[in-house]
Structures are given as C-alpha cells and as structure tokens.
Design an enzyme around this catalytic site. Structure first.
Site, PDB file in Angstrom:
ATOM      1  N   LYS A  27       0.827  -1.208   0.000  1.00 55.92           N
ATOM      2  CA  LYS A  27       0.000   0.000   0.000  1.00 55.92           C
ATOM      3  C   LYS A  27       0.856   1.252   0.000  1.00 55.92           C
ATOM      4  CE  LYS A  27      -4.082   0.017   2.075  1.00 55.92           C
ATOM      5  NZ  LYS A  27      -4.026  -1.284   2.644  1.00 55.92           N
ATOM      6  N   ARG A  97      -3.689   2.876   8.424  1.00 56.17           N
ATOM      7  CA  ARG A  97      -3.969   1.639   7.694  1.00 56.17           C
ATOM      8  C   ARG A  97      -2.731   0.761   7.594  1.00 56.17           C
ATOM      9  NH1 ARG A  97      -6.735   3.148   2.113  1.00 56.17           N
ATOM     10  NH2 ARG A  97      -7.848   1.189   2.418  1.00 56.17           N
ATOM     11  N   GLY A 106      -8.063  -7.506   4.153  1.00 56.07           N
ATOM     12  CA  GLY A 106      -8.921  -7.640   5.327  1.00 56.07           C
ATOM     13  C   GLY A 106      -8.304  -8.359   6.500  1.00 56.07           C
ATOM     14  N   MET A 108      -5.550  -7.470   8.291  1.00 55.66           N
ATOM     15  CA  MET A 108      -5.001  -6.595   9.331  1.00 55.66           C
ATOM     16  C   MET A 108      -5.901  -5.380   9.489  1.00 55.66           C
ATOM     17  SD  MET A 108      -0.902  -6.953   8.712  1.00 55.66           S
ATOM     18  CE  MET A 108      -0.996  -6.589   6.973  1.00 55.66           C
ATOM     19  N   ARG A 341      -2.679  -1.576  -6.132  1.00 58.28           N
ATOM     20  CA  ARG A 341      -1.851  -2.767  -5.928  1.00 58.28           C
ATOM     21  C   ARG A 341      -2.214  -3.779  -7.003  1.00 58.28           C
ATOM     22  NH1 ARG A 341      -4.796  -4.854  -0.344  1.00 58.28           N
ATOM     23  NH2 ARG A 341      -6.815  -5.354  -1.270  1.00 58.28           N
ATOM     24  N   HIS A 457     -15.473  -8.782   1.183  1.00 62.39           N
ATOM     25  CA  HIS A 457     -14.443  -9.643   1.789  1.00 62.39           C
ATOM     26  C   HIS A 457     -14.573 -11.079   1.281  1.00 62.39           C
ATOM     27  CE1 HIS A 457     -12.977 -12.403   4.965  1.00 62.39           C
ATOM     28  NE2 HIS A 457     -11.974 -11.548   5.024  1.00 62.39           N
ATOM     29  N   SER A 768      14.528 -43.232  -8.805  1.00 62.59           N
ATOM     30  CA  SER A 768      13.321 -42.433  -8.556  1.00 62.59           C
ATOM     31  C   SER A 768      13.235 -42.237  -7.047  1.00 62.59           C
ATOM     32  CB  SER A 768      12.071 -43.149  -9.064  1.00 62.59           C
ATOM     33  OG  SER A 768      10.930 -42.373  -8.780  1.00 62.59           O
ATOM     34  N   CYS A 835       8.852 -39.316  -7.449  1.00 63.79           N
ATOM     35  CA  CYS A 835       7.445 -39.692  -7.575  1.00 63.79           C
ATOM     36  C   CYS A 835       6.756 -39.442  -6.239  1.00 63.79           C
ATOM     37  CB  CYS A 835       7.297 -41.151  -8.004  1.00 63.79           C
ATOM     38  SG  CYS A 835       8.115 -42.324  -6.909  1.00 63.79           S
ATOM     39  N   TYR A 855      13.194 -35.413 -14.199  1.00 54.00           N
ATOM     40  CA  TYR A 855      11.739 -35.303 -14.249  1.00 54.00           C
ATOM     41  C   TYR A 855      11.153 -35.308 -12.835  1.00 54.00           C
ATOM     42  CZ  TYR A 855      11.439 -40.342 -13.257  1.00 54.00           C
ATOM     43  OH  TYR A 855      11.532 -41.564 -12.668  1.00 54.00           O
TER      44      TYR A 855
END
Length: 886
Positions: A27, A97, A106, A108, A341, A457, A768, A835, A855
């Site tokens: 902010k 704020r 919402g 804080m 923002r 909200h 693996s 995996c 992978y």
C-alpha cells in the site's frame, strides 16, 4: 543521523515494479508511486515494515527516533493540507492503515476518522457546514477505535445501530438525522466506558499512537497468521503503517467511495470493473454491509470525477503493466486515489490477463508465464456443474469466484472447521463474511453470502483461495437461533446439501453432480508457452489406462509411478492374491500368481497403449502382505476362508503371522522380492509379455517399460533382484524375438540408499526418489500417525511446512542431493526423478529442478501445476520474466 523509519508519500523513490515494497509495504509503495506520477493522493506518510519488526523485537516498544519521525512527517502533512492535527479550529483527520509487502485483504487493521474529539468536532462542523456528516464520522470512529484498538466486540455497537434504525423507522444509516447520530455517538461512548471502565479518549495524539500500535499488533493477529500460513507468506516481514489525510465519501450525494479493478478479476476481460457507494465510507464497500452499485453510477452523480478515474486507471495499468486493484474516494466531486496494488484474480483471469498483455505488447511471454502462480491452476481445474443434468435453482446471487461447490450447509466458520475436520464436505453460508471467518472459509468447499458484492471480503478472499463463492444473494434469510435459513420459500437446515455455482451466481438445492474440466482454449495455449521454456520433464502417477489417458490430456510425458499393488486389490484378482499369501510352497504361490498374470497383462497393455511410446515406470509390489487380508472381522474372514477352501483357523493364524509392530519399516518392498522372488518374477513376466503382445498386435506401437524395485537399502538387495528381473525379461524377449528396450531401476527412499547411492548406481539404470518414505525415515516418524502432531509443529514454527506437503529441503532435500551426486559419480548419465505428491508441489518442483533431476512425477490433476513450476524454475535461473507478487 539514526535509521530512517518514516517516508513521506512521494519522498521515497518507488518505481513501477514496486521495488520498495519490502520497506513500505504494497500500500505504501503504491501511494508513493501514485504521488510521484502526479495522481491525486491525500498527503501522508508510511512507517516502514522495519519499524514493525523492531517494535516486536523491543517487546512492543518503538525503536529510537520513530515517534520523532512520525511527528515530523505529521507536520509536513499539516503544512500541505493547511490543517492541524488535534486543532479545535481547523482539525486534520487521518486514517491509519496497514500495508504488508504481500496483499493480505482484510487480514489486518484500519482505523478511519482518527483525530475526532470533543474539542475538534465543533471546528470540523464549522469547516464543512455539515453537522450530520461529522457525527456520522464520529460514531464510525468510536466503533472502529473500540473494536480495532481496544478489542471491544463490534457487534455490540452494531446492535445499538440496528435498534436506532428500527426506532427511526429507516432502512439505512444514511437516512438517520443529525439528532439520531448525536444520540448514537453518546450511546457508543457509554458502551465504551461500560466495556473498558474508561472514557473514550479525547487526546488526538494518544489516539494516533494507540492506532499505530494496533496496526502493528494486527500483524500477529489470528486471522493474519492464518492467512500467511495458507498463502505461504513469511511471518518475519512485518507490516507498514500508512497515515493518510482523511478524505470523506460520506459528505452527501456528490461524495462516494469505491473499489475497482482495471480488468474483470473473475474472467480477466479487459473492462474496468468496479463497485461504489454514494454518501459512504470505504469500509461500507469492503464489509459488504450495503450492496454496492456499479461504478458506472458515478457518471450520474460526479461525471468529472468518473472521467478522471477512467484516465487514472489506464495510466496506472500502463505503468505497472498488470491488472490492478484500486480504492478511491470522491469528496464533494473531487477524486482521491487511496490505493493501487496488483489485483487478486482467479486462475482463469490470470491466464487471460497474462495472454492479453502479451497480445497488447505490454509484457513478453516469459513474463506471462511467471505471472500465473502454479497453485492457481488448481482453481482452473475445479469441477463444474454437469449441464446435462437438470437442477433445482433456488436463487441467484453474484458470481464472485468461479467453480462449483457442493456441501452440507453450516452457518459459522467454527462449525465449518469442525465439520471439515471430521471429513464432511461443507458449504459456509453467512450474512457476510469477515476476516475472522478465514479458517472456516478455507475449510469449506465454497461460500454463499446474503450481502456484499464482487469486491466484498467474501469475494476477494474466496478468489484468492480458489474457492467457489456466490455473494450478495438477497433471497438468503439466515435465522441464527434455529441454525437454518430460508431461500425464498425453502427452509435449509444445518447439514442439508446445497450447491453453488460461483461462475454463474446460481444457488441450487441438493447435491448436484459435478464434472471435471478439460484443458482447452486459453489454457492450452498458455501451457504451450509454459512448455516452450520448460526443460525438466513432467510425468504422472497412474495405475490404470483411464488415469493414464487423463494425465496425457494434462500434458504428462510419461508415467513416473505405476503402483502394481493397486491392480492386486481389484475384485477379480484379490482372491488369487490371498491364495498366494496362504500358500505354504513356492509352487503354490506361483500357481496363484499365474491366475493374476493375464489380468495384470491386460492392465499393462492398456497403460502402454495409452502412453503411446512414452516411458512407463512400474513399481513392483511394495506394501506388506497383511494389507490384502481383512483384520478383526470374523464375518469377513469366514467368508474369505470359505471362498478359499481353507479353515477359519488357518486364515486367522496366517493373518496373525503377517501382523507387524511397524509395518512401514517391516516386510515390504524389495524385502518381499527377496523372500518370495516368484512375486517379482511373475510381475516382470506380466510387464514384458504385455509389451511383446501389444507390439505384435499393433506394429506401430512403441513401449518403454521401466521396472522399478522399491525400498532398496543395500546394494546386494538390488543386485539379487535385478538378476531375477533381467533373466526373466531377457528370456521372454529372446523367445519372442522382440525388439523391446527396458530398464531396471530403484526407488531411493531410505537414508542408507541415499548415502550409498554410488554403490547402488552400479546396478540401477535410473533412480526415482520416493520422498514420502524418505521423509518418514529421515524424520523417524510415521506419516500415518504424524497428522496428530505435525500441525502443532507448523503452528509453533518448529517446522515452516508439513514435510509431507513440501520437501524439507535442508534435511530430506540434502539426502536427495547426496543421492544424485553419488549416483552420477558412477553413472554420469543416470536418469533421476521423483514420484509422489511432492512432485506436484511448486516449491518442491523448483528444488528438484535446481538439484538436477530429469523429471518429476505427480497425480494427473497436478501435472499442469508441475509443468508451470518447472518452467518458472528455468526462467528464474535465466533471470527472465517478471512475476506478479502475491
């Protein structure tokens, strides 16, 4: 000079990419940036996040020099405005704020209208010539200060307001008279004294200090902690505090307030999307107390301000090159911007916005790929309502967050958490949600609210979570006393099934069937971009032809784990498995296993055909044999004994023999193969014969079997079992004169295997890593029992995350790294993968890429997520693309 903690808006350089977010919070950086761009922002200043962290280090005391800097910057604000804080003649009012680095909507606290006292009220009335406005602001301030700073239950003030509305016989607080508002303010101050045994503060400076402390403290509030945990945000960042000159949207019909998005946050469509309220303050829009109007309404009331807002949003989006969330207030026709923002968005919107920005020439494809968070793809793959089936629509609300949800109705966040903990699927139904509901919203399948709009909200938080949400459904009338609601003329009780469609806003009676989505359109094109930059392969865990086909649709490049035990549990073969378990001889076991051979071959053929030339890693039998027999159920045991033609006594004896104190560390994995080599021999035969028969039947089919031996801890285990697999496979291939290239590898899932991986690599064509078992054996805990205490470890910050969800990179991860390095010290071209579900978790995928895996493998519906995470890991390494912050 000491350390600087306070920055005047525009005084600290924050470029379009928000490089000062760490210091000023999102902010504060946005306010500074807008000021630098010449956009109308009320004067003010930001207390840095560093001041917050020092505040907590100093046991809630300010670091040296902070308060002096606050006073110095307050004087600058007074000079710019021509008003003075706490002055009886020309009083300055401010808002206080929060504003962390990452958006936490919402979570804080905020205090508005600060500086109103018995001494400043007459001066403000004289300045504005609007007594009603001043007392409306005052009663709001008393409520917020009491609730946020002093922790008095807000509902006690709301109840007094509701009584006043009833007595005055009006619908809205905007319709109350000056005398009504004066009386309310008096009642509120009496309530304050009753609750706290002290008068409401009349010292503006004391109000300011207490409000700053409250915003700092809200960083460690329960809802903020919960939100950070859910969104994987560090607890050490702290929040900035923004002290900004108050501008008022509640000064009459030429005033108003609103929240807007530069593009539609649900669909991504390139249209300005916003909501506003006339003659109201910002809290009214976000709280959902009044159902807002479209921002288009401003054309009628304040056309000049509306046109200016249109110019500003385009200027800001061009500057930030992203979709933005804006807050604004219009005071008597004059526009002020209070926030910009990067906007929260759904997965579908994130994809469309990223792709549109590429088409518009504002970002490149690398940046587009970085702009979508891997976890968002789960949203995109949410089930939807089956349109082929008729459903009973009860009501229509706003489509606040897409996807369909089905669940049993509950009316409080606490009940949502309790029911979900018992395994129930719940739908949270609320008048409106508040930040305190965060835990229940996370536990619920979806959220339905009676009030609020697309920027309430409920809507914002649900979109961020990927939860379906229908908001502002005025037909929902909740009766708290009876724990039920009326939707039009239908009564819905707690526990009744309800369905919502967050994409259309429909509320549907009962349990509606859902269908799984498919990758098409924008998603498919975006994933093509992903694969353009990805270098690490992504496979899937699949145990059936159906799962294999689903995974292929989602872009899987092979199977990294096919669990053969799942085939043994099928109804048409479990009896033969039990015959094998009960047999006293090798020949008896072989006879039983031969019964399963054609069934397993059929399964493997289906999988090989579905994968069509892609590698298929098949794990030989892993679980302990007792899992194939029922436990402590005489009725079931009698039935099985009868089917198998053996006595109940023999079955019970064998069952007892197979029981182990710790089966996860017992007779399982390769230990079964060593004890009963015929099991692995028959399984190898099924794999290779399936490949041979499929190739003979369909000449153009390519089959790449990879046979994997589980739970190896010693090289001699692998050496012995590899010999069985190879001799069996080669014999079949030679007899059939087939051209099949197969490989034999192992799972590295024990610490000893990792640290002796150089020895094991001599007999392995691939590794693996089974990180579920490796985590279990490294930590020395049971994954089946750890759920009882691991949440406490995470809550108490002993562990940052559950190690079964994300790889413990400093412990388990180091064993994986050692295993790879040692294995490749013997075979430089050793193929290595992972995996299990770690292969579908974004931070784990990035770790696997960074340590050189070939992978990752995960469940079919996590494949797109893994593909994106792998591409982002590559782009990060190359320093390409710019991500959107949380």
């Amino acid at each position: 000079m000491g350390k600087k903690y306070v920055y005047y808006f525009g005084g600290g350089k924050a470029d379009g990419e928000g490089t000062m977010k760490d210091l000023l919070g999102g902010k504060g950086a946005g306010l500074a940036e807008m000021t630098n761009l010449g956009i109308p922002v009320p004067p003010g200043f930001t207390i840095s996040t560093e001041a917050c962290t020092e505040y907590f280090k100093n046991k809630k005391k300010y670091p040296d020099g902070l308060w002096d800097e606050v006073l110095e910057n307050l004087k600058k604000t007074e000079k710019d405005m021509g008003f003075k804080f706490g002055d009886p003649v020309k009083p300055l009012l401010v808002s206080v704020r929060s504003g962390a680095k990452f958006s936490m909507p919402g979570m804080m606290d905020t205090v508005l209208n600060l500086g109103l006292t018995e001494k400043t009220i007459p001066g403000l009335i004289k300045m504005t010539n609007n007594e009603k406005f001043v007392y409306d602001a005052y009663r709001r301030f008393i409520t917020m200060y009491a609730n946020i700073v002093m922790d008095v239950d807000r509902m006690k003030f709301e109840e007094l307001l509701e009584r006043k509305l009833e007595k005055a016989d009006v619908e809205s607080e905007a319709d109350l008279t000056v005398d009504d508002l004066k009386d309310l303010s008096t009642q509120f101050k009496k309530l304050y004294k009753k609750e706290l045994n002290q008068d409401f503060p009349n010292d503006a400076m004391a109000q300011l200090k207490a409000a700053i402390n409250a915003v700092f403290d809200s960083w460690n509030g329960e809802r903020a902690i919960t939100y950070r945990k859910l969104n994987k945000i560090s607890d050490n960042l702290g929040t900035a505090v923004n002290i900004c000159t108050m501008v008022f949207g509640n000064m009459g019909d030429t005033s108003g307030t609103g929240v807007a998005f530069t593009r539609d946050p649900s669909t991504g469509e390139n249209i300005f999307y916003g909501e506003c309220l006339i003659n109201a303050q910002g809290e009214d829009v976000v709280a959902g107390i009044r159902t807002p109007l479209s921002v288009e309404e401003l054309k009628k009331t304040t056309p000049e301000a509306y046109e200016q807002l249109m110019e500003i949003y385009k200027k800001l989006e061009d500057h930030y090159r992203d979709m933005l969330d804006l807050e604004f207030t219009i005071q008597e026709g004059k526009l002020y911007m209070l926030q910009t923002r990067v906007g929260k968005r759904t997965a579908a919107a994130a994809l469309k916005i990223a792709m549109d920005l590429v088409d518009e020439g504002k970002i490149d494809r690398q940046t587009a790929v970085m702009r979508v968070e891997p976890e968002q793809l789960d949203q995109f793959l949410h089930p939807m309502i089956d349109t082929k089936i008729k459903h009973d629509k009860l009501a229509q609300g706003l489509p606040a967050s897409p996807g369909a949800a089905v669940g049993k109705v509950v009316f409080t966040a606490i009940d949502a958490e309790r029911w979900a903990a018992k395994g129930e699927k719940v739908l949270l139904v609320r008048l409106e949600t508040s930040p305190e509901d965060i835990g229940g919203m996370h536990a619920a399948q979806g959220i339905l609210t009676a009030r609020g709009g697309m920027t309430s909200h409920a809507a914002v938080v649900a979109r961020g979570m990927g939860k379906p949400c229908v908001a502002g459904c005025g037909d929902v009338l909740i009766d708290k006393k009876s724990n039920s609601c009326m939707i039009k003329d239908i009564k819905i009780k707690e526990g009744d099934w309800l369905t919502i469609n967050g994409s259309t806003g429909e509320v549907i009676k009962g349990e509606t069937p859902l269908v799984q989505p498919k990758i098409t359109g924008d998603f498919g094109k975006f994933m093509e971009w992903v694969d353009e930059f990805r270098t690490m392969s992504v496979r899937t865990n699949a145990d059936s032809p159906h799962d294999s086909r689903v995974a292929i649709e989602f872009g899987a490049e092979g199977i990294g784990l096919c669990r053969t035990e799942h085939m043994f549990f099928e109804a048409d073969r479990i009896q033969a498995v039990r015959e094998m378990i009960l047999s006293d001889s090798e020949e008896g076991r072989k006879m039983a296993l031969r019964k399963i051979l054609p069934m397993q071959k059929r399964d493997f053929k289906g999988i090989f055909k579905a994968m069509d030339g892609k590698p298929v890693t098949i794990r030989l039998l892993d679980p302990p044999l007792h899992e194939f027999l029922p436990h402590n159920n005489d009725k079931e045991l009698k039935k099985i004994a009868s089917e198998l033609g053996v006595s109940l006594k023999k079955l019970k004896e064998r069952n007892s023999q197979l029981q182990e104190f710790n089966p996860m560390l017992g007779h399982r994995g390769c230990r079964l193969g060593v004890t009963y080599p015929e099991i692995y021999e028959i399984q190898t035969r099924a794999i290779i014969e399936a490949a041979v028969e499929l190739i003979k039947k369909e000449n153009d089919t390519v089959v790449i079997p990879e046979i994997m031996i589980p739970l190896v801890g010693h090289v001699e285990e692998l050496k012995a079992l590899r010999e069985i697999v190879v001799s069996t496979a080669d014999d079949i291939i030679e007899k059939n004169k087939a051209d099949i290239k197969y490989t034999v590898g192992t799972m590295i899932e024990l610490p000893r295997a990792a640290v002796t991986a150089d020895e094991i690599a001599e007999y392995a064509d691939f590794f693996s890593f089974g990180t579920n078992d490796l985590t279990q054996t490294t930590f020395g805990l049971s994954r089946d029992d750890a759920g009882m205490f691991l949440p406490f470890y995470v809550d108490k910050k002993i562990l940052l995350e559950d190690p079964f969800v994300a790889i413990d990179q400093n412990g388990v991860g180091q064993l994986v790294k050692i295993g790879i390095e040692k294995g490749r010290s013997k075979k430089t071209d050793l193929k290595v993968g992972i995996c299990g579900e770690h292969g579908g978790e974004a931070s784990s995928v990035e770790f696997c890429y960074n340590i050189g895996m070939n992978y990752v493998s995960c469940s079919p519906y996590r494949v797109p997520l893994a593909r994106l995470a792998a591409a982002q890991a590559e782009l990060k390494k190359q320093g390409q693309g710019e991500s959107t912050t949380k």
